[in-house]
Design a protein around this motif. Structure first.
Motif, short mmCIF file in Angstrom:
data_model
loop_
_atom_site.label_atom_id
_atom_site.label_comp_id
_atom_site.label_asym_id
_atom_site.label_seq_id
_atom_site.Cartn_x
_atom_site.Cartn_y
_atom_site.Cartn_z
N GLY A 260 4.03 -4.21 -7.33
CA GLY A 260 3.33 -3.61 -8.46
C GLY A 260 2.06 -2.86 -8.11
O GLY A 260 1.14 -2.76 -8.93
N LEU A 261 2.00 -2.32 -6.87
CA LEU A 261 0.82 -1.55 -6.46
C LEU A 261 1.26 -0.21 -5.85
O LEU A 261 2.24 -0.19 -5.10
CB LEU A 261 0.01 -2.31 -5.41
CG LEU A 261 -0.64 -3.64 -5.83
CD1 LEU A 261 -1.25 -4.32 -4.62
CD2 LEU A 261 -1.68 -3.42 -6.92
N PRO A 262 0.54 0.88 -6.13
CA PRO A 262 0.81 2.13 -5.40
C PRO A 262 0.64 1.88 -3.91
O PRO A 262 -0.32 1.23 -3.50
CB PRO A 262 -0.28 3.08 -5.91
CG PRO A 262 -0.75 2.50 -7.19
CD PRO A 262 -0.58 1.01 -7.07
N SER A 263 1.58 2.38 -3.11
CA SER A 263 1.49 2.08 -1.68
C SER A 263 2.24 3.11 -0.87
O SER A 263 3.07 3.85 -1.38
CB SER A 263 2.07 0.69 -1.40
OG SER A 263 3.45 0.70 -1.73
N LYS A 264 1.94 3.14 0.42
CA LYS A 264 2.66 4.02 1.35
C LYS A 264 2.92 3.25 2.63
O LYS A 264 2.01 2.65 3.21
CB LYS A 264 1.82 5.27 1.67
CG LYS A 264 2.52 6.26 2.59
CD LYS A 264 3.65 6.97 1.87
CE LYS A 264 4.66 7.58 2.84
NZ LYS A 264 5.67 6.62 3.31
N SER A 265 4.17 3.28 3.06
CA SER A 265 4.57 2.57 4.27
C SER A 265 4.74 3.55 5.43
O SER A 265 4.82 4.76 5.24
CB SER A 265 5.90 1.85 4.04
OG SER A 265 6.94 2.81 3.86
N GLY A 266 4.80 2.98 6.65
CA GLY A 266 5.09 3.77 7.84
C GLY A 266 5.95 2.95 8.78
O GLY A 266 5.88 1.71 8.76
N VAL A 267 6.75 3.62 9.63
CA VAL A 267 7.66 2.87 10.51
C VAL A 267 6.94 2.17 11.65
O VAL A 267 7.56 1.44 12.43
CB VAL A 267 8.82 3.74 11.04
CG1 VAL A 267 9.70 4.21 9.90
CG2 VAL A 267 8.30 4.91 11.88
N GLY A 268 5.62 2.36 11.76
CA GLY A 268 4.84 1.55 12.70
C GLY A 268 4.60 0.15 12.16
O GLY A 268 4.03 -0.70 12.85
N GLY A 269 5.02 -0.09 10.91
CA GLY A 269 4.87 -1.42 10.30
C GLY A 269 3.66 -1.55 9.40
O GLY A 269 3.36 -2.63 8.88
#
Length: 313
Positions: A260-269
């Motif tokens: 339930g939070l705006p977020s951005k992931s990356g493949v570095g973990g």
């Protein structure tokens, strides 16, 4: 909307997260298609919370640098909006993709206009916007300077080993750039645009640095460390909206449901998550889910959001 956040309660929650994650056996799979990332120890786990009062609370490996990869797309998007404003949305969409982050299928159907700025094609388009009238080296320097200023930390660097590995293995990204060029939607030469894109993804940051860099999105567009306005409040809201709907690729809906939070992931973990009005949160655990998002990072944020009552819903 600001949430109350007693420091002792937050620190106890972070320490609890770290001990829970240390006990986990299933830790996901590191991104082995970029050789330097394949060598990262999957046992590492860090978390940092930068509050709007300027304080930072950390636990675990919060000061270990890691490759932020696609989390960098938040910062390049912010810069591109600063350069061309809402004109950017003529060149890239704002809708969730529902496909893998490096899919070429949608690009054909939509005639070279990427679905959103966080899938690879969209971020390559954003790099093209940033490159306008500059050499790749200048644009890369501008992105790095911007992130250092946000985090108030000049020690943040771009890892040349990772950047080289991105170029050596980034055949799908090369295909995406060439495909957009064939539709006439990319202005610069694909090789130059990809040079910017590969280097921004190779930025190395710790959870502490990343949480501090994202602070402006939690604070109405103003950097909590300096008090300076980075973007207007409305633009901060809109970047957060795109993070919520598109920040985890085809896992974005599930992440919104669970965390339930705006977020951005990356493949570095790494994952950067924002609680507007209160905090910028960075978590890192190198093992990934099938969608390419940090497995333990997602679980940790779900636990923290429940424990602290943090959600935009």
């Amino acid at each position: 909307m600001a949430h109350s956040c007693p420091p002792e309660r937050l620190q106890a929650a972070l320490d609890d997260v770290v001990s829970r994650m240390a006990a986990r056996v299933r830790r996901g799979k590191v991104a082995d298609y970029i050789p330097p990332l394949a060598e990262v120890d999957p046992q590492q786990f860090g978390i940092a919370v930068a509050l709007n009062d300027g304080s930072v609370h950390v636990a675990g490996d919060a000061d270990a640098p890691f490759s932020i990869q696609s989390v960098s797309k938040v910062f390049s998007l912010t810069l591109a909006l600063g350069q061309v404003g809402d004109g950017l949305w003529k060149r890239v969409g704002r809708e969730p993709s529902g496909n893998a982050f490096n899919s070429i299928v949608q690009l054909e159907h939509e005639k070279g206009i990427p679905r959103n700025p966080f899938i690879n094609a969209g971020a390559i388009m954003v790099a093209d916007v940033l490159l306008a009238g500059h050499k790749p080296r200048e644009t890369i320097g501008e992105i790095l300077h911007f992130v250092r200023a946000l985090a108030q930390d000049d020690s943040i660097t771009i890892d040349p080993l990772v950047a080289r590995a991105e170029k050596a293995t980034g055949f799908r990204n090369v295909a995406l750039a060439n495909y957009m060029k064939s539709f006439g939607t990319l202005d610069n030469e694909p090789e130059m645009v990809l040079g910017v894109y590969f280097h921004q993804c190779a930025m190395a940051m710790s959870c502490r640095q990343l949480a501090q860099a994202g602070g402006f999105l939690a604070n109405g567009g103003r950097n909590p460390l300096t008090g300076f306005s980075v973007v207007a409040p409305e633009r901060a809201r809109r970047i957060n909206a795109i993070m919520l709907t598109c920040g985890h690729y085809d896992g974005s809906g599930d992440f919104a449901f669970r965390v339930g939070l705006p977020s951005k992931s990356g493949v570095g973990g790494g994952i950067l998550a924002i609680l507007p009005g209160t905090a910028s949160i960075a978590v890192w655990s190198p093992g990934l889910s099938e969608q390419g998002n940090s497995l333990l990072g997602t679980d940790a944020l779900e636990f923290l959001s429940r424990r602290m009552g943090w959600s935009v819903f």
